[in-house]
Design a protein around this motif. Sequence first.
Motif, PDB file in Angstrom:
ATOM      1  N   GLU A 178       0.834  -1.206   0.000  1.00  0.00           N
ATOM      2  CA  GLU A 178       0.000   0.000   0.000  1.00  0.00           C
ATOM      3  C   GLU A 178       0.868   1.255   0.000  1.00  0.00           C
ATOM      4  N   ALA A 179       1.972   1.216   0.748  1.00  0.00           N
ATOM      5  CA  ALA A 179       2.837   2.393   0.837  1.00  0.00           C
ATOM      6  C   ALA A 179       3.485   2.714  -0.507  1.00  0.00           C
ATOM      7  N   VAL A 180       3.913   1.685  -1.221  1.00  0.00           N
ATOM      8  CA  VAL A 180       4.567   1.902  -2.508  1.00  0.00           C
ATOM      9  C   VAL A 180       3.618   2.576  -3.498  1.00  0.00           C
ATOM     10  N   VAL A 181       2.361   2.105  -3.545  1.00  0.00           N
ATOM     11  CA  VAL A 181       1.420   2.646  -4.535  1.00  0.00           C
ATOM     12  C   VAL A 181       0.767   3.942  -4.081  1.00  0.00           C
ATOM     13  N   SER A 182       0.987   4.336  -2.840  1.00  0.00           N
ATOM     14  CA  SER A 182       0.454   5.622  -2.382  1.00  0.00           C
ATOM     15  C   SER A 182       1.552   6.654  -2.171  1.00  0.00           C
ATOM     16  N   GLU A 183       2.795   6.220  -2.234  1.00  0.00           N
ATOM     17  CA  GLU A 183       3.911   7.139  -2.001  1.00  0.00           C
ATOM     18  C   GLU A 183       4.890   7.146  -3.186  1.00  0.00           C
ATOM     19  N   ASN A 184       5.691   6.104  -3.321  1.00  0.00           N
ATOM     20  CA  ASN A 184       6.758   6.107  -4.324  1.00  0.00           C
ATOM     21  C   ASN A 184       6.243   6.365  -5.738  1.00  0.00           C
ATOM     22  N   LEU A 185       5.266   5.594  -6.178  1.00  0.00           N
ATOM     23  CA  LEU A 185       4.828   5.698  -7.571  1.00  0.00           C
ATOM     24  C   LEU A 185       4.089   7.000  -7.878  1.00  0.00           C
ATOM     25  N   PRO A 186       3.009   7.334  -7.161  1.00  0.00           N
ATOM     26  CA  PRO A 186       2.263   8.543  -7.546  1.00  0.00           C
ATOM     27  C   PRO A 186       2.961   9.856  -7.198  1.00  0.00           C
ATOM     28  N   VAL A 187       3.638   9.901  -6.058  1.00  0.00           N
ATOM     29  CA  VAL A 187       4.283  11.153  -5.644  1.00  0.00           C
ATOM     30  C   VAL A 187       5.380  11.552  -6.639  1.00  0.00           C
ATOM     31  N   LEU A 188       6.252  10.618  -6.946  1.00  0.00           N
ATOM     32  CA  LEU A 188       7.347  10.926  -7.860  1.00  0.00           C
ATOM     33  C   LEU A 188       6.871  11.050  -9.303  1.00  0.00           C
ATOM     34  N   ALA A 189       5.835  10.294  -9.662  1.00  0.00           N
ATOM     35  CA  ALA A 189       5.285  10.412 -11.016  1.00  0.00           C
ATOM     36  C   ALA A 189       4.635  11.778 -11.222  1.00  0.00           C
ATOM     37  N   THR A 190       4.053  12.325 -10.169  1.00  0.00           N
ATOM     38  CA  THR A 190       3.452  13.652 -10.260  1.00  0.00           C
ATOM     39  C   THR A 190       4.482  14.696 -10.672  1.00  0.00           C
ATOM     40  N   ASP A 191       5.716  14.532 -10.196  1.00  0.00           N
ATOM     41  CA  ASP A 191       6.814  15.421 -10.591  1.00  0.00           C
ATOM     42  C   ASP A 191       7.559  14.904 -11.817  1.00  0.00           C
TER      43      ASP A 191
END
Length: 237
Positions: free
Chosen positions: A148-161
Motif C-alpha cells: 500500500e505504501a509503494v502505490v500511495s507514495e513512491n509511484l504517484p508522488v514521484l510520477a506527479t513530478d
Amino acid sequence: MRSSPDSRAVPALQAAAAFAIAGALQISAVPVLPANANEFSVLANGPPTESHLVDDAGVVSRVNKSDIKNLLTDLEERKGFHIDIVTLRKLTSKADAFEFADQLLEKWYPTVEVGNNKGLVLLVTTQKEGAVTGGPEFTKVVGDQVLEAVVSENLPVLATDEKYNEALYSTCNRLIAAIDGLPDPGGPKFQENKRESNFKTKKETEEKRGQFTTVVVGLLVIAFVVPMLQYFAYVRK
C-alpha cells in the motif's frame, strides 16, 4: 377512430423504457478498444525475459534500465522472487491500474504455481498512478503495509513530478528490502509536494467499482420495473 389514452400510453411507456435501458447500458458498457492500444501489445508480447522491464511509455533512462535489471536479477538469484516492471503512457481498456496489473499478471503467469513468486509493478504516466500486484507468496512476504505504501507514495508522488526513473528505482528498493527482511526505507509524502494527488488505494478503487455496479443495477431496475408498473396501472383504468 380516435385512439384511447391507454393505447397512446403504451408506446410512450415503451419509448421511455427503451430510453432508460439504453442509458443504463451505455453507462455500464465496456468501452470500444482501439486496435493499437499499448496495453494490448504488452499483454500479447509476454513478460520480459531478462531485462525485467517493459518500458512502453518510453520514460526509463538507459542507465536506470541497467540498474533495475541488476537489482531484480540479483533478487531473483538470491531469493527466487521475480519482479517485472511495466510502464504505460495511459490505460484505455481498464478503469484503473490495479485492474490492468491483475490482468497482466494472470495473462503472463496463468497458474498459481507459475505466478506464486512473481511480482509486477505498473506505472501509468499520464494518470500519474501505479499498482503493485503479485502471486500469493510474493504478496505475503512483501506485506500489505509495504504494498500500500509503494502505490500511495513512491509511484504517484514521484510520477506527479515526472520523476519516473526515481519512482521505479525506489519502488524496487522498497520491495527488495521487504523481501530481505530489512527495515522499510520509506517513501516520499504528498504533503512535501506542491500538487495534491487524486490517487486511490486498491481498497478504495474496489469500493468505488462496487458503488458503480450498484448504480447500474438500480438504473436497470428502474428501466424495466417502473414502466411495467405504470403500464399495468393504465390497463386497470
